[in-house]
Motif scaffolding. Structure first.
Motif, PDB file in Angstrom:
ATOM      1  N   ALA A  63       0.808  -1.221   0.000  1.00 27.90           N
ATOM      2  CA  ALA A  63       0.000   0.000   0.000  1.00 27.90           C
ATOM      3  C   ALA A  63       0.837   1.266   0.000  1.00 27.90           C
ATOM      4  CB  ALA A  63      -0.928  -0.003   1.219  1.00 27.90           C
ATOM      5  N   GLY A  64       2.164   1.138  -0.043  1.00 26.08           N
ATOM      6  CA  GLY A  64       3.024   2.310  -0.063  1.00 26.08           C
ATOM      7  C   GLY A  64       3.618   2.597   1.293  1.00 26.08           C
ATOM      8  N   GLY A  65       3.879   3.859   1.556  1.00 23.06           N
ATOM      9  CA  GLY A  65       4.435   4.247   2.835  1.00 23.06           C
ATOM     10  C   GLY A  65       3.403   4.165   3.942  1.00 23.06           C
ATOM     11  N   ASP A  66       3.859   3.838   5.142  1.00 25.04           N
ATOM     12  CA  ASP A  66       2.963   3.691   6.284  1.00 25.04           C
ATOM     13  C   ASP A  66       2.481   5.065   6.751  1.00 25.04           C
ATOM     14  OD1 ASP A  66       2.639   3.460   9.449  1.00 25.04           O
ATOM     15  OD2 ASP A  66       2.258   1.496   8.559  1.00 25.04           O
ATOM     16  N   GLY A 112      -2.144  -7.860  -5.563  1.00 21.96           N
ATOM     17  CA  GLY A 112      -3.218  -6.955  -5.165  1.00 21.96           C
ATOM     18  C   GLY A 112      -2.777  -5.526  -5.359  1.00 21.96           C
ATOM     19  N   PRO A 113      -3.372  -4.576  -4.644  1.00 20.35           N
ATOM     20  CA  PRO A 113      -3.025  -3.174  -4.838  1.00 20.35           C
ATOM     21  C   PRO A 113      -1.541  -2.876  -4.613  1.00 20.35           C
ATOM     22  CG  PRO A 113      -5.071  -3.371  -3.604  1.00 20.35           C
ATOM     23  CD  PRO A 113      -4.517  -4.755  -3.712  1.00 20.35           C
ATOM     24  N   ALA A 114      -0.988  -2.102  -5.546  1.00 22.81           N
ATOM     25  CA  ALA A 114       0.377  -1.581  -5.438  1.00 22.81           C
ATOM     26  C   ALA A 114       0.267  -0.075  -5.583  1.00 22.81           C
ATOM     27  CB  ALA A 114       1.269  -2.172  -6.516  1.00 22.81           C
ATOM     28  N   SER A 115       0.366   0.619  -4.468  1.00 24.34           N
ATOM     29  CA  SER A 115       0.103   2.057  -4.455  1.00 24.34           C
ATOM     30  C   SER A 115       1.318   2.816  -3.958  1.00 24.34           C
ATOM     31  CB  SER A 115      -1.092   2.358  -3.553  1.00 24.34           C
ATOM     32  OG  SER A 115      -1.407   3.725  -3.543  1.00 24.34           O
ATOM     33  N   ALA A 134      -4.773  -7.309  -9.064  1.00 21.95           N
ATOM     34  CA  ALA A 134      -3.717  -6.296  -9.038  1.00 21.95           C
ATOM     35  C   ALA A 134      -4.251  -4.940  -9.487  1.00 21.95           C
ATOM     36  CB  ALA A 134      -2.563  -6.722  -9.939  1.00 21.95           C
ATOM     37  N   THR A 135      -3.828  -3.908  -8.803  1.00 24.84           N
ATOM     38  CA  THR A 135      -4.085  -2.536  -9.225  1.00 24.84           C
ATOM     39  C   THR A 135      -2.823  -1.720  -8.964  1.00 24.84           C
ATOM     40  OG1 THR A 135      -4.963  -1.847  -7.069  1.00 24.84           O
ATOM     41  CG2 THR A 135      -6.560  -2.649  -8.708  1.00 24.84           C
ATOM     42  N   PHE A 136      -2.720  -0.603  -9.654  1.00 27.13           N
ATOM     43  CA  PHE A 136      -1.563   0.283  -9.500  1.00 27.13           C
ATOM     44  C   PHE A 136      -2.054   1.719  -9.364  1.00 27.13           C
ATOM     45  CE2 PHE A 136      -0.213  -3.392 -11.880  1.00 27.13           C
ATOM     46  CZ  PHE A 136       1.023  -3.726 -11.340  1.00 27.13           C
ATOM     47  N   ALA A 137      -1.402   2.472  -8.490  1.00 23.39           N
ATOM     48  CA  ALA A 137      -1.738   3.890  -8.344  1.00 23.39           C
ATOM     49  C   ALA A 137      -0.492   4.658  -7.930  1.00 23.39           C
ATOM     50  CB  ALA A 137      -2.840   4.088  -7.306  1.00 23.39           C
ATOM     51  N   MET A 138      -0.165   5.670  -8.703  1.00 23.89           N
ATOM     52  CA  MET A 138       0.853   6.634  -8.300  1.00 23.89           C
ATOM     53  C   MET A 138       0.158   7.667  -7.423  1.00 23.89           C
ATOM     54  SD  MET A 138       4.023   6.425  -8.989  1.00 23.89           S
ATOM     55  CE  MET A 138       5.148   5.405  -9.929  1.00 23.89           C
ATOM     56  N   ALA A 139      -0.057   7.315  -6.169  1.00 22.01           N
ATOM     57  CA  ALA A 139      -0.973   8.052  -5.297  1.00 22.01           C
ATOM     58  C   ALA A 139      -0.330   9.221  -4.569  1.00 22.01           C
ATOM     59  CB  ALA A 139      -1.570   7.081  -4.279  1.00 22.01           C
ATOM     60  N   TYR A 140       0.895   9.550  -4.889  1.00 20.20           N
ATOM     61  CA  TYR A 140       1.643  10.525  -4.104  1.00 20.20           C
ATOM     62  C   TYR A 140       0.973  11.894  -4.031  1.00 20.20           C
ATOM     63  CZ  TYR A 140       5.624   7.303  -4.188  1.00 20.20           C
ATOM     64  OH  TYR A 140       6.450   6.215  -4.021  1.00 20.20           O
ATOM     65  N   LEU A 141       0.458  12.388  -5.145  1.00 23.91           N
ATOM     66  CA  LEU A 141      -0.102  13.734  -5.132  1.00 23.91           C
ATOM     67  C   LEU A 141      -1.307  13.850  -4.209  1.00 23.91           C
ATOM     68  CD1 LEU A 141       1.801  14.062  -7.624  1.00 23.91           C
ATOM     69  CD2 LEU A 141       0.121  15.656  -8.524  1.00 23.91           C
ATOM     70  N   ARG A 142      -1.964  12.715  -3.935  1.00 18.31           N
ATOM     71  CA  ARG A 142      -3.066  12.748  -2.962  1.00 18.31           C
ATOM     72  C   ARG A 142      -2.577  13.100  -1.570  1.00 18.31           C
ATOM     73  NH1 ARG A 142      -5.469   6.825  -4.480  1.00 18.31           N
ATOM     74  NH2 ARG A 142      -5.949   7.206  -6.686  1.00 18.31           N
ATOM     75  N   TYR A 169      -0.054  12.775 -12.383  1.00 19.91           N
ATOM     76  CA  TYR A 169      -0.861  13.967 -12.102  1.00 19.91           C
ATOM     77  C   TYR A 169      -2.248  13.593 -11.566  1.00 19.91           C
ATOM     78  CZ  TYR A 169       2.514  16.506 -15.109  1.00 19.91           C
ATOM     79  OH  TYR A 169       3.637  17.045 -15.676  1.00 19.91           O
ATOM     80  N   SER A 170      -2.861  12.572 -12.186  1.00 16.47           N
ATOM     81  CA  SER A 170      -4.220  12.196 -11.795  1.00 16.47           C
ATOM     82  C   SER A 170      -4.248  11.344 -10.537  1.00 16.47           C
ATOM     83  CB  SER A 170      -4.912  11.429 -12.929  1.00 16.47           C
ATOM     84  OG  SER A 170      -4.308  10.151 -13.106  1.00 16.47           O
ATOM     85  N   ALA A 171      -3.154  10.629 -10.258  1.00 19.85           N
ATOM     86  CA  ALA A 171      -3.065   9.693  -9.124  1.00 19.85           C
ATOM     87  C   ALA A 171      -4.173   8.644  -9.190  1.00 19.85           C
ATOM     88  CB  ALA A 171      -3.117  10.430  -7.795  1.00 19.85           C
ATOM     89  N   ARG A 172      -4.680   8.369 -10.393  1.00 19.29           N
ATOM     90  CA  ARG A 172      -5.791   7.425 -10.512  1.00 19.29           C
ATOM     91  C   ARG A 172      -5.300   5.982 -10.414  1.00 19.29           C
ATOM     92  NH1 ARG A 172      -6.734   5.104 -15.651  1.00 19.29           N
ATOM     93  NH2 ARG A 172      -5.333   5.846 -17.291  1.00 19.29           N
ATOM     94  N   THR A 173      -6.206   5.097 -10.115  1.00 21.87           N
ATOM     95  CA  THR A 173      -5.913   3.675  -9.981  1.00 21.87           C
ATOM     96  C   THR A 173      -6.231   2.966 -11.290  1.00 21.87           C
ATOM     97  OG1 THR A 173      -6.398   3.698  -7.612  1.00 21.87           O
ATOM     98  CG2 THR A 173      -6.479   1.566  -8.717  1.00 21.87           C
ATOM     99  N   ILE A 174      -5.310   2.124 -11.745  1.00 18.16           N
ATOM    100  CA  ILE A 174      -5.552   1.325 -12.939  1.00 18.16           C
ATOM    101  C   ILE A 174      -5.572  -0.150 -12.559  1.00 18.16           C
ATOM    102  CG2 ILE A 174      -4.496   3.061 -14.418  1.00 18.16           C
ATOM    103  CD1 ILE A 174      -2.076   1.210 -14.719  1.00 18.16           C
ATOM    104  N   ASP A 175      -6.332  -0.928 -13.296  1.00 20.64           N
ATOM    105  CA  ASP A 175      -6.439  -2.355 -12.994  1.00 20.64           C
ATOM    106  C   ASP A 175      -5.413  -3.147 -13.784  1.00 20.64           C
ATOM    107  OD1 ASP A 175      -7.446  -2.480 -15.595  1.00 20.64           O
ATOM    108  OD2 ASP A 175      -9.519  -2.851 -14.960  1.00 20.64           O
ATOM    109  N   ALA A 176      -5.425  -4.465 -13.604  1.00 20.32           N
ATOM    110  CA  ALA A 176      -4.429  -5.323 -14.242  1.00 20.32           C
ATOM    111  C   ALA A 176      -4.517  -5.251 -15.759  1.00 20.32           C
ATOM    112  CB  ALA A 176      -4.602  -6.764 -13.764  1.00 20.32           C
TER     113      ALA A 176
END
Length: 259
Positions: A63-66, A112-115, A134-142, A169-176
């Motif tokens: 899920a990324g950083g704690d 599973g999720p990789a954020s 599996a999903t991916f999200a560059m969630a940092y901007l959130r 930029y969008s920080a959106r989640t994409i699926d496999a």
């Protein structure tokens, strides 16, 4: 054993390194970061290990950083926040460099999720295999942050600059399915960890020395001129000429041809 933040197992020359904080969706805190570096350096130094699979326990990859760690970071004295963050960044970059620099094939088995940092960890591997969840999200901007785990480097090289900008930029989640379609992921399997282990074994059947040398050049090839790649290749080939694997392969071929 189950209380450890990172688990390591080895079978048939393939090491499986598992983030083991399923209750936290395998989020990476300071202790987990250190344990993961130690595990990866350990399998990297083990000559019996020819390839590595990186995955997560439970339903998430990472899920990324704690977030609790982020809160503790902000609770530090104001004058220390920047410096503490700089030191933490150095450890994060060491982790990503360790994944990327292993001289063995590394396959991310994204179950599973990789954020956020989890997405970066997957991208730092040589190959990415995805399971159905599996999903991916560059969630940092959130979180008011920029990608700090290598995504600014790896993502454009996988999906192109414009698409990398859109995902960041969008920080959106994409699926496999979308990850496969845009080149963020390489393969799909319903049972992703065993499939990744099998693929890792296939990738590591050749000379480990030749593979390590080839990988070291390929990891830099997009940032070098053709002349620089040729020069590095010449140096690496000279080493390969002197290996037992090369000598044995030539002798086996000649012996077979003489029959």
């Amino acid at each position: 054993m189950n209380g450890e933040a990172v688990l390591t197992s080895v079978a048939d020359g393939v090491a499986t390194v598992t983030l083991n904080r399923p209750d936290k969706r395998n989020a990476v805190d300071d202790a987990t970061r250190g344990a993961l570096i130690d595990a990866l350096e350990g399998v990297g130094a083990d000559e019996a290990v020819r390839a590595v699979v990186l995955t997560g326990a439970g339903p998430a990859f990472c899920a990324g950083g704690d977030i609790a760690g982020m809160r503790a970071r902000l609770d530090a004295p104001q004058g220390r926040v920047g410096f503490n963050g700089w030191r933490r960044q150095k450890r994060t970059h060491r982790l990503i460099a360790t994944v990327h620099g292993l001289d063995k094939p590394v396959v991310a088995a994204v179950n599973g999720p990789a954020s956020g940092l989890g997405c970066d960890l997957a991208l730092a591997c040589d190959f990415v295999m995805v399971g159905p969840h599996a999903t991916f999200a560059m969630a940092y901007l959130r979180r008011g942050l920029i990608p700090d785990g290598g995504g600014l480097y790896f993502l454009p090289r996988r999906v192109g600059l414009a698409r990398a900008k859109e995902l960041i930029y969008s920080a959106r989640t994409i699926d496999a399915a979308e990850a496969l379609a845009i080149g963020l992921a390489d393969r799909h399997a319903d049972d992703v960890v065993p499939a990744a282990q099998g693929w890792a074994a296939e990738l590591s059947r050749g000379s480990p020395i030749a593979l390590a040398l080839a990988k070291s050049i390929l990891n830099r090839a997009l940032d070098l001129t053709a002349e620089e790649v040729f020069a590095l290749g010449s140096e690496a080939q000279a080493i390969c000429y002197a290996t037992d694997e090369h000598r044995d392969a030539v002798r086996a071929f000649l012996d077979k041809s003489a029959r």
